[in-house]
Write a protein that holds these residues in place. Structure first.
Motif, PDB file in Angstrom:
ATOM      1  N   PHE A   1      63.709 123.936 -23.383  1.00 11.88           N
ATOM      2  CA  PHE A   1      62.537 123.051 -22.965  1.00 11.88           C
ATOM      3  C   PHE A   1      63.091 121.816 -22.801  1.00 11.88           C
ATOM      4  O   PHE A   1      62.610 121.219 -21.516  1.00 11.88           O
ATOM      5  N   ILE A   2      64.289 121.429 -23.303  1.00 11.86           N
ATOM      6  CA  ILE A   2      64.779 120.080 -22.775  1.00 11.86           C
ATOM      7  C   ILE A   2      65.461 120.309 -21.348  1.00 11.86           C
ATOM      8  O   ILE A   2      65.116 119.239 -20.415  1.00 11.86           O
ATOM      9  N   MET A   3      65.917 121.218 -21.095  1.00  9.02           N
ATOM     10  CA  MET A   3      66.554 121.479 -19.942  1.00  9.02           C
ATOM     11  C   MET A   3      65.670 121.479 -18.932  1.00  9.02           C
ATOM     12  O   MET A   3      65.788 120.876 -17.665  1.00  9.02           O
ATOM     13  N   ALA A   4      64.352 122.455 -19.127  1.00 10.57           N
ATOM     14  CA  ALA A   4      63.472 122.449 -17.908  1.00 10.57           C
ATOM     15  C   ALA A   4      62.646 121.126 -17.757  1.00 10.57           C
ATOM     16  O   ALA A   4      62.459 120.838 -16.739  1.00 10.57           O
ATOM     17  N   ALA A   5      62.473 120.376 -18.896  1.00 13.48           N
ATOM     18  CA  ALA A   5      61.895 119.053 -18.595  1.00 13.48           C
ATOM     19  C   ALA A   5      62.360 117.929 -17.811  1.00 13.48           C
ATOM     20  O   ALA A   5      61.959 117.370 -16.828  1.00 13.48           O
ATOM     21  N   ILE A   6      63.774 117.854 -18.271  1.00 12.09           N
ATOM     22  CA  ILE A   6      64.394 116.870 -17.646  1.00 12.09           C
ATOM     23  C   ILE A   6      64.759 117.315 -16.069  1.00 12.09           C
ATOM     24  O   ILE A   6      64.691 116.710 -15.173  1.00 12.09           O
ATOM     25  N   THR A   7      64.945 118.621 -15.832  1.00 10.17           N
ATOM     26  CA  THR A   7      65.052 119.165 -14.495  1.00 10.17           C
ATOM     27  C   THR A   7      63.837 118.975 -13.566  1.00 10.17           C
ATOM     28  O   THR A   7      64.056 118.316 -12.454  1.00 10.17           O
ATOM     29  N   ILE A   8      62.897 119.187 -14.326  1.00 15.24           N
ATOM     30  CA  ILE A   8      61.552 119.208 -13.528  1.00 15.24           C
ATOM     31  C   ILE A   8      61.394 117.350 -13.150  1.00 15.24           C
ATOM     32  O   ILE A   8      60.762 117.113 -12.069  1.00 15.24           O
ATOM     33  N   PHE A   9      61.681 116.777 -14.035  1.00 16.23           N
ATOM     34  CA  PHE A   9      61.354 115.350 -13.951  1.00 16.23           C
ATOM     35  C   PHE A   9      62.036 114.707 -12.466  1.00 16.23           C
ATOM     36  O   PHE A   9      61.531 114.074 -11.996  1.00 16.23           O
ATOM     37  N   PHE A  10      63.440 115.298 -12.615  1.00 17.21           N
ATOM     38  CA  PHE A  10      64.515 114.528 -11.542  1.00 17.21           C
ATOM     39  C   PHE A  10      63.850 115.245 -10.354  1.00 17.21           C
ATOM     40  O   PHE A  10      63.986 114.487  -9.184  1.00 17.21           O
ATOM     41  N   ALA A  11      63.384 116.264 -10.512  1.00 17.28           N
ATOM     42  CA  ALA A  11      62.975 117.151  -9.185  1.00 17.28           C
ATOM     43  C   ALA A  11      61.848 116.475  -8.333  1.00 17.28           C
ATOM     44  O   ALA A  11      61.646 116.594  -7.287  1.00 17.28           O
ATOM     45  N   MET A  12      60.637 115.875  -9.430  1.00 26.08           N
ATOM     46  CA  MET A  12      59.655 115.368  -9.171  1.00 26.08           C
ATOM     47  C   MET A  12      59.897 113.948  -8.280  1.00 26.08           C
ATOM     48  O   MET A  12      59.209 113.436  -7.470  1.00 26.08           O
TER      49      MET A  12
END
Length: 305
Positions: free
Chosen positions: A177-188
């Motif tokens: 969850f932490i990996m996905a949340a931070i990755t999506i945040f930087f991608a946005m």
């Protein structure tokens, strides 16, 4: 055209370019148009190039039952564009001729509301029946006896049969969850551009590796809350269970890709690098998180088992 059959034997490539400076240009888009050109209307030069007929004299290339000689040709047209290199992907985000399906949206909302109403009625009827039975208890023994919804508190915090596996799965879930949340945040934010090939996967792997500290901490506190004792074995299971399954499946499938000599196969050196990151960074971080998490107090609950 009736019984006649034509073939598209010419491709027109339209390349859009953006001028960076007087000596630098960048291709920011392209279009492909197909066209049927009769072989008799082509002017073929000795150099291997050809000249297309004018639009008013152009005839399509017909194919039929008899053998037909075909020429497959292409032409290139360069078109100046105001689109910059950084905005070249915006064309895929444009939405034209958008039709909002209001009926489908309304139908979905009605179905959700109907199901929610049914579940609410079932829960209310069950609660009313249990509350009425509690209020109608005539003796102390009947009042003390647990039944209905009172039995829930004994199951919520009851330790599962495989406590170490449960804690490991929860810790791995927090890590993902932490990996996905931070990755999506930087991608946005646009920091992971599609132009940087492999940047998204690289960032996701690095975040997963360094999130092992949080995974170990959460898993350790949950394990202690459920009165687990063998935290070292559980820490090892947390660090190896999910990555081991994923790595094993990918490594097995990669054998078949290697056998086909495909360029999409993951190099062996990359697999070794992932193993080193796994056992050299992620595993120690999980143990470190377990060490600090197991020394903390268990999660506080309002019920006791």
């Amino acid at each position: 055209d009736g019984d006649k059959v034509y073939i598209n034997n010419h491709l027109k490539l339209i390349l859009h370019y953006h001028t960076v400076d007087k000596e630098s240009y960048r291709v920011v888009g392209f279009e492909v148009e197909s066209q049927s050109v009769d072989i008799n209307s082509l002017k073929v030069h000795k150099s291997g190039t050809c000249e297309l007929p004018s639009p008013e004299n152009a005839k399509p290339q017909e194919v039929g039952g008899s053998p037909t000689t075909l020429y497959f040709t292409y032409s290139v047209q360069w078109v100046a564009s105001e689109v910059s290199w950084a905005s070249r992907w915006d064309i895929y985000l444009r939405m034209t001729d958008v039709e909002i399906h209001w009926f489908s949206i309304f139908n979905s909302l009605v179905v959700v509301a109907f199901l929610f109403g049914i579940l609410t009625m079932i829960m209310i009827r069950t609660l009313r029946r249990d509350i009425a039975r509690y209020n109608s208890s005539e003796t102390i023994e009947e009042a003390v006896e647990e039944s209905g919804w009172k039995l829930v508190h004994g199951d919520v915090f009851r330790s599962p049969t495989r406590l170490n596996l449960f804690a490991a799965v929860v810790g791995s879930g927090v890590q993902i969850f932490i990996m996905a949340a931070i990755t999506i945040f930087f991608a946005m934010l646009g920091m992971l551009s599609p132009a940087s090939r492999g940047a998204l996967m690289t960032v996701a792997i690095m975040l997963y590796v360094f999130s092992g500290l949080t995974a170990g901490y959460v898993s350790a506190r949950l394990y202690k809350t459920l009165k687990g004792r063998e935290w070292k074995k559980t820490a090892f299971l947390t660090a190896t269970f999910y990555p081991g399954v994923v790595f094993g499946v990918c490594f097995f499938l990669n054998f078949f890709i290697w056998g086909k000599h495909s360029s999409g196969a993951v190099p062996f050196s990359t697999m070794v690098s992932l193993l080193l990151m796994w056992f050299g960074i992620s595993l120690p971080l999980v143990y470190c998180g377990y060490f600090f998490g197991y020394r903390k107090m268990p999660f506080s609950t309002s019920c006791t088992n």
